[in-house]
Design a protein around this motif. Structure first.
Motif, PDB file in Angstrom:
ATOM      1  N   TYR A 150       0.808  -1.219   0.000  1.00  0.00           N
ATOM      2  CA  TYR A 150       0.000   0.000   0.000  1.00  0.00           C
ATOM      3  C   TYR A 150       0.845   1.275   0.000  1.00  0.00           C
ATOM      4  CZ  TYR A 150      -4.744  -1.718   0.094  1.00  0.00           C
ATOM      5  OH  TYR A 150      -5.950  -2.265  -0.271  1.00  0.00           O
ATOM      6  N   GLN A 151       2.123   1.197   0.327  1.00  0.00           N
ATOM      7  CA  GLN A 151       2.968   2.397   0.380  1.00  0.00           C
ATOM      8  C   GLN A 151       2.980   3.199  -0.921  1.00  0.00           C
ATOM      9  OE1 GLN A 151       4.328   3.785   3.214  1.00  0.00           O
ATOM     10  NE2 GLN A 151       3.078   2.146   4.056  1.00  0.00           N
ATOM     11  N   PRO A 152       3.012   2.561  -2.104  1.00  0.00           N
ATOM     12  CA  PRO A 152       3.046   3.377  -3.331  1.00  0.00           C
ATOM     13  C   PRO A 152       1.846   4.309  -3.492  1.00  0.00           C
ATOM     14  CG  PRO A 152       3.660   1.119  -3.817  1.00  0.00           C
ATOM     15  CD  PRO A 152       3.185   1.132  -2.388  1.00  0.00           C
ATOM     16  N   LEU A 153       0.716   3.984  -2.862  1.00  0.00           N
ATOM     17  CA  LEU A 153      -0.468   4.842  -2.986  1.00  0.00           C
ATOM     18  C   LEU A 153      -0.232   6.236  -2.420  1.00  0.00           C
ATOM     19  CD1 LEU A 153      -3.263   2.269  -2.124  1.00  0.00           C
ATOM     20  CD2 LEU A 153      -2.749   3.252  -4.362  1.00  0.00           C
ATOM     21  N   PHE A 154       0.738   6.356  -1.543  1.00  0.00           N
ATOM     22  CA  PHE A 154       1.114   7.657  -0.991  1.00  0.00           C
ATOM     23  C   PHE A 154       1.526   8.624  -2.107  1.00  0.00           C
ATOM     24  CE2 PHE A 154       4.543  10.411   0.682  1.00  0.00           C
ATOM     25  CZ  PHE A 154       3.812  11.135   1.617  1.00  0.00           C
ATOM     26  N   LEU A 155       2.070   8.098  -3.194  1.00  0.00           N
ATOM     27  CA  LEU A 155       2.556   8.925  -4.304  1.00  0.00           C
ATOM     28  C   LEU A 155       1.473   9.301  -5.312  1.00  0.00           C
ATOM     29  CD1 LEU A 155       5.834   6.939  -5.014  1.00  0.00           C
ATOM     30  CD2 LEU A 155       5.609   9.107  -3.787  1.00  0.00           C
ATOM     31  N   TRP A 156       0.337   8.618  -5.275  1.00  0.00           N
ATOM     32  CA  TRP A 156      -0.696   8.803  -6.287  1.00  0.00           C
ATOM     33  C   TRP A 156      -1.158  10.257  -6.377  1.00  0.00           C
ATOM     34  CZ3 TRP A 156      -5.898   5.614  -6.258  1.00  0.00           C
ATOM     35  CH2 TRP A 156      -6.543   5.752  -7.481  1.00  0.00           C
ATOM     36  N   GLY A 157      -1.527  10.862  -5.274  1.00  0.00           N
ATOM     37  CA  GLY A 157      -1.993  12.252  -5.278  1.00  0.00           C
ATOM     38  C   GLY A 157      -0.927  13.240  -5.741  1.00  0.00           C
ATOM     39  N   PRO A 158       0.279  13.189  -5.148  1.00  0.00           N
ATOM     40  CA  PRO A 158       1.317  14.130  -5.595  1.00  0.00           C
ATOM     41  C   PRO A 158       1.717  13.953  -7.066  1.00  0.00           C
ATOM     42  CG  PRO A 158       1.854  13.281  -3.428  1.00  0.00           C
ATOM     43  CD  PRO A 158       0.654  12.511  -3.906  1.00  0.00           C
TER      44      PRO A 158
END
Length: 181
Positions: A150-158
């Motif tokens: 799930y960590q890559p989802l942190f980058l989705w918005g930026p």
């Protein structure tokens, strides 16, 4: 840098997207993929890091519908970001009835993309804190594995915000400066 030629539906030439924006747009589809594949594993009956008791809610008929739907919807939304760096983000594809071939108004892309980027940043902004929350329903191995997926989802918005800003900069209307004279 070469400008795209204006067409009958596009009044002014638009600079091509920078290479970093193209890469960032494609990366959005990749950052969503690990969590989606994890949900598919749950649907297929693999506990995927959950204890037996923790897996029970995911073995229901409802879960077997919403989890793949969420995975597909997330991937489709992520793929829309690619439209901000491709010609179909500037002109509606001809195969779409009634509006095919028309120019996309930049703000019709920028506003939803910017709102989506803000929402995604709010939704996934706490994912790096995964390990600070208790996860009793997960196994000792499952907790870090799911956290990593799930960590890559942190980058989705930026990433979406950066690509949206690039699109906006390339499509903004520049008004000539009038000199008094």
């Amino acid at each position: 840098m070469t400008l795209r030629k204006p067409s009958a539906t596009s009044p002014a030439p638009v600079a091509p997207p920078p290479r970093w924006a193209v890469r960032a747009a494609h990366l959005t589809a990749l950052v969503v993929l690990p969590s989606g594949l994890w949900r598919i594993a749950l649907v297929l009956g693999h506990p995927a890091g959950y204890t037996e008791a923790g897996f029970e809610p995911f073995a229901t008929a409802d879960a077997k519908v919403w989890m793949p739907d969420l995975s597909v919807a997330s991937e489709l939304v992520a793929l829309l970001t690619i439209g901000l760096v491709r010609p179909w983000g500037e002109t509606v594809p001809r195969w779409i009835p009634r509006i095919g071939g028309r120019r996309v108004r930049p703000m019709a892309s920028v506003v939803p993309a910017a709102l989506g980027a803000a929402a995604l940043t709010l939704i996934w902004g706490t994912v790096p804190l995964w390990w600070t929350y208790p996860h009793e329903e997960m196994t000792g191995t499952g907790n870090p594995v799911v956290g990593i997926l799930y960590q890559p989802l942190f980058l989705w918005g930026p990433l979406t915000a950066a690509v949206t800003l690039s699109y906006h900069r390339r499509h903004r209307v520049r008004h000539p400066v009038r000199r008094r004279g």
